[in-house]
Design a protein around this motif. Structure first.
Motif, PDB file in Angstrom:
ATOM      1  N   GLY A 162      40.863 -45.158 -12.457  1.00 24.00           N
ATOM      2  CA  GLY A 162      41.217 -44.068 -11.567  1.00 24.00           C
ATOM      3  C   GLY A 162      40.321 -43.899 -10.349  1.00 24.00           C
ATOM      4  O   GLY A 162      40.582 -43.056  -9.500  1.00 24.00           O
ATOM      5  N   ALA A 163      39.267 -44.686 -10.227  1.00 22.63           N
ATOM      6  CA  ALA A 163      38.362 -44.571  -9.077  1.00 22.63           C
ATOM      7  C   ALA A 163      39.050 -45.039  -7.805  1.00 22.63           C
ATOM      8  O   ALA A 163      39.990 -45.834  -7.833  1.00 22.63           O
ATOM      9  N   SER A 164      38.577 -44.534  -6.689  1.00 18.94           N
ATOM     10  CA  SER A 164      39.060 -44.944  -5.372  1.00 18.94           C
ATOM     11  C   SER A 164      37.847 -45.327  -4.538  1.00 18.94           C
ATOM     12  O   SER A 164      36.975 -44.491  -4.271  1.00 18.94           O
ATOM     13  N   VAL A 165      37.781 -46.597  -4.134  1.00 19.10           N
ATOM     14  CA  VAL A 165      36.603 -47.115  -3.432  1.00 19.10           C
ATOM     15  C   VAL A 165      37.028 -47.704  -2.095  1.00 19.10           C
ATOM     16  O   VAL A 165      37.954 -48.506  -2.026  1.00 19.10           O
ATOM     17  N   LEU A 166      36.342 -47.289  -1.024  1.00 21.29           N
ATOM     18  CA  LEU A 166      36.583 -47.813   0.316  1.00 21.29           C
ATOM     19  C   LEU A 166      35.311 -48.497   0.797  1.00 21.29           C
ATOM     20  O   LEU A 166      34.252 -47.868   0.884  1.00 21.29           O
ATOM     21  N   LEU A 167      35.408 -49.793   1.059  1.00 23.64           N
ATOM     22  CA  LEU A 167      34.271 -50.577   1.545  1.00 23.64           C
ATOM     23  C   LEU A 167      34.576 -51.058   2.957  1.00 23.64           C
ATOM     24  O   LEU A 167      35.625 -51.654   3.200  1.00 23.64           O
ATOM     25  N   THR A 168      33.654 -50.796   3.881  1.00 28.01           N
ATOM     26  CA  THR A 168      33.810 -51.244   5.261  1.00 28.01           C
ATOM     27  C   THR A 168      32.568 -52.028   5.641  1.00 28.01           C
ATOM     28  O   THR A 168      31.457 -51.490   5.607  1.00 28.01           O
ATOM     29  N   GLY A 169      32.759 -53.306   5.967  1.00 24.98           N
ATOM     30  CA  GLY A 169      31.622 -54.157   6.293  1.00 24.98           C
ATOM     31  C   GLY A 169      30.758 -54.386   5.069  1.00 24.98           C
ATOM     32  O   GLY A 169      31.195 -54.210   3.935  1.00 24.98           O
ATOM     33  N   GLY A 170      29.521 -54.776   5.291  1.00 20.23           N
ATOM     34  CA  GLY A 170      28.591 -55.000   4.189  1.00 20.23           C
ATOM     35  C   GLY A 170      28.900 -56.250   3.398  1.00 20.23           C
ATOM     36  O   GLY A 170      29.751 -57.064   3.774  1.00 20.23           O
ATOM     37  N   SER A 171      28.182 -56.400   2.282  1.00 17.21           N
ATOM     38  CA  SER A 171      28.384 -57.597   1.475  1.00 17.21           C
ATOM     39  C   SER A 171      27.926 -57.394   0.035  1.00 17.21           C
ATOM     40  O   SER A 171      27.145 -56.489  -0.265  1.00 17.21           O
ATOM     41  N   PHE A 172      28.459 -58.252  -0.830  1.00 17.32           N
ATOM     42  CA  PHE A 172      28.072 -58.355  -2.231  1.00 17.32           C
ATOM     43  C   PHE A 172      27.547 -59.768  -2.406  1.00 17.32           C
ATOM     44  O   PHE A 172      28.301 -60.730  -2.257  1.00 17.32           O
TER      45      PHE A 172
END
Length: 75
Positions: free
Chosen positions: A32-42
């Motif tokens: 149920g989580a909502s995650v927004l990733l903009t740029g960056g890195s893993f």
């Protein structure tokens, strides 16, 4: 891991590097989580079970824009 998300989370230009967990070395997105990733890195995150860079639970949503995933692993 670096982040356990169980609600709404957003990250901009964040680097998640050399984190470790059983599931989701860099990011664990619970059901149920909502995650927004903009740029960056893993980078170089590891998991002993699944989801080296990120693990996404049932019904969780991840939107990634311009985010780089490199060298993550799960065993």
């Amino acid at each position: 891991g670096a982040v356990y998300a169980d609600g709404s989370v957003s990250a901009t230009d964040v680097t998640f590097i050399v984190n470790a967990a059983d599931d989701g070395g860099g990011l664990y997105a619970a059901a149920g989580a909502s995650v927004l990733l903009t740029g960056g890195s893993f980078e170089a995150n590891t998991a002993t079970a699944s989801g080296g860079g990120a693990w996404v639970g049932t019904g969780a949503q991840i939107e990634a824009s311009g985010t780089r995933f490199e060298g993550n692993s799960a065993s």
